[in-house]
Design a protein around this motif. Structure first.
Motif: not given
Length: 406
Positions: A175-204
């Motif tokens: 399973l993947k995580a879906t909650t947005i968490a982190g410090t923006k300048p260090y967050m991976a691109p796929e985390l921001f794609e969730i804001f667009e509603g175009s990504h099912p989640g992220y992982s390690f």
């Protein structure tokens, strides 16, 4: 000048839980969103630790209790050479306490702010050590989600230790995580794609991106992409898609190759596990057993004659803090005499939430857990356990006289 200490003699019986009175409070060294940190010495063993304490009322009012309890739940099941490991947890009516490894070398943010230059070789070793920790966390199904220089501490020999699990996530199976968490300048691109509603989640893989940003920043003194905590997600995504990752020409080819693998926009092509990192050509000269055993000497050794943190933490605790730790015993005794009234009576709902914290908080004692896991009839096992405990606590056996500020 230290914070003082409680005067009550510690109870030494094996059946008694560790509590605040078992420690001498030496000085404040840090603070964060979830509490403050001070240096303490356990009175019976004379070992030094860092003690993180969090005011219950403030945590309840800020809805932070869940994260505190989750961090404790995660940390008590972890033990690794490149993590900041927990030893004890306990509570009183005011605070929750977590006693962890004491790392005297300061965090990497502190050294960046003091213009320390980290060489290619040093950063490569940091990446290897942190990758070892990430590999271990993956085996526990944990995504850290906040890897950055602020959360990486150095021990007195210069090795890195990852800390701060208060926004970590545990994922089950595939399973993947879906909650947005982190410090923006260090967050991976796929985390921001969730804001667009175009990504099912992220992982390690998000942690490995953060590791790449951190490594880049250590080498250059600035991050690879310009963004702030206030930058909107759509602007950040535009930056990732349009701005070409650049490296100074003086950087070695192996460092540039390593960073390209970590800072890969395409999550499927990014290095995202320890085995993939180990297979890179730029890592072919690494002895991973030596790395894990801390046998590879870092190129940067923190100054042992000073406490590598901002000295104003001590002043704030002594002068500005309304409920300073060194006056806790007198304050609680006075509160008890006043029949539980501190001048600010709680409403029923708030008191219920505080009672829930008291109920749900997890008491932990690593020493007791280690003893319970050892067969007392096996002398050889006991010797191995004692040797391991000594090695695990090697960062905590430091004389108090070595602390100096400035």
């Amino acid at each position: 000048m230290g914070l003082g200490q409680s005067s009550k003699s510690p109870v030494t019986g094996d059946t008694d839980e560790v509590n605040f009175d078992h420690f001498q409070i030496l000085r404040a060294i840090g603070k964060g969103s979830f509490g403050k940190v001070c240096i303490v010495q356990k009175k019976d063993s004379k070992k030094m630790f860092a003690m993180k304490y969090m005011n219950k009322l403030k945590c309840v009012e800020r809805n932070e209790v869940r994260n505190v309890l989750k961090e404790l739940q995660i940390m008590r099941n972890l033990e690794h050479p490149f993590l900041v490991n927990i030893w004890y947890s306990f509570q009183d009516e005011e605070d929750m306490f977590m006693v962890v490894d004491l790392l005297l070398g300061g965090d990497l943010r502190y050294h960046l702010q003091h213009n320390v230059h980290f060489s290619d070789g040093t950063v490569k070793l940091y990446v290897c050590e942190l990758a070892s920790a990430l590999g271990y966390l993956r085996s526990k199904r944990i995504i850290h989600r906040d890897i950055k220089p602020d959360n990486i501490l150095l021990d007195e020999h210069g090795h890195v230790h990852l800390t701060d699990f208060n926004i970590a996530a545990i994922v089950k199976d595939d399973l993947k995580a879906t909650t947005i968490a982190g410090t923006k300048p260090y967050m991976a691109p796929e985390l921001f794609e969730i804001f667009e509603g175009s990504h099912p989640g992220y992982s390690f893989a998000v942690d490995w991106w953060s590791l790449g940003v951190t490594a880049y920043e250590l080498l250059r003194g600035q991050r690879p992409y310009v963004m702030r905590s206030s930058t909107p997600a759509n602007e950040i995504l535009h930056t990732f898609r349009k701005v070409h990752l650049s490296f100074p020409p003086s950087w070695s080819s192996y460092i540039k190759s390593l960073l390209r693998k970590l800072l890969c926009i395409d999550v499927h092509k990014r290095v995202s596990c320890l085995s993939e990192l180990q297979d890179l050509d730029c890592m072919s000269d690494v002895s991973w057993d030596a790395v894990l055993g801390k046998a590879v000497l870092p190129g940067f050794i923190p100054n042992k004659r000073r406490l590598n943190c901002d000295p104003t933490f001590e002043l704030e605790e002594m002068i500005l803090e309304s409920k300073p730790l060194h006056k806790k015993k007198k304050r609680l005794a006075r509160k008890s005499r006043d029949q539980g009234s501190d001048g600010s009576p709680q409403n029923g709902h708030l008191q219920q939430r505080l009672d829930n914290v008291q109920r749900d908080f997890i008491i932990f004692n690593r020493e007791k857990s280690t003893k319970a896991a050892v067969d007392p009839d096996s002398t050889e096992v006991s010797k191995c356990s004692e040797k391991k405990a000594k090695e695990d606590g090697q960062n905590n056996n430091v004389e108090p006289a070595s602390f100096s500020s400035g």
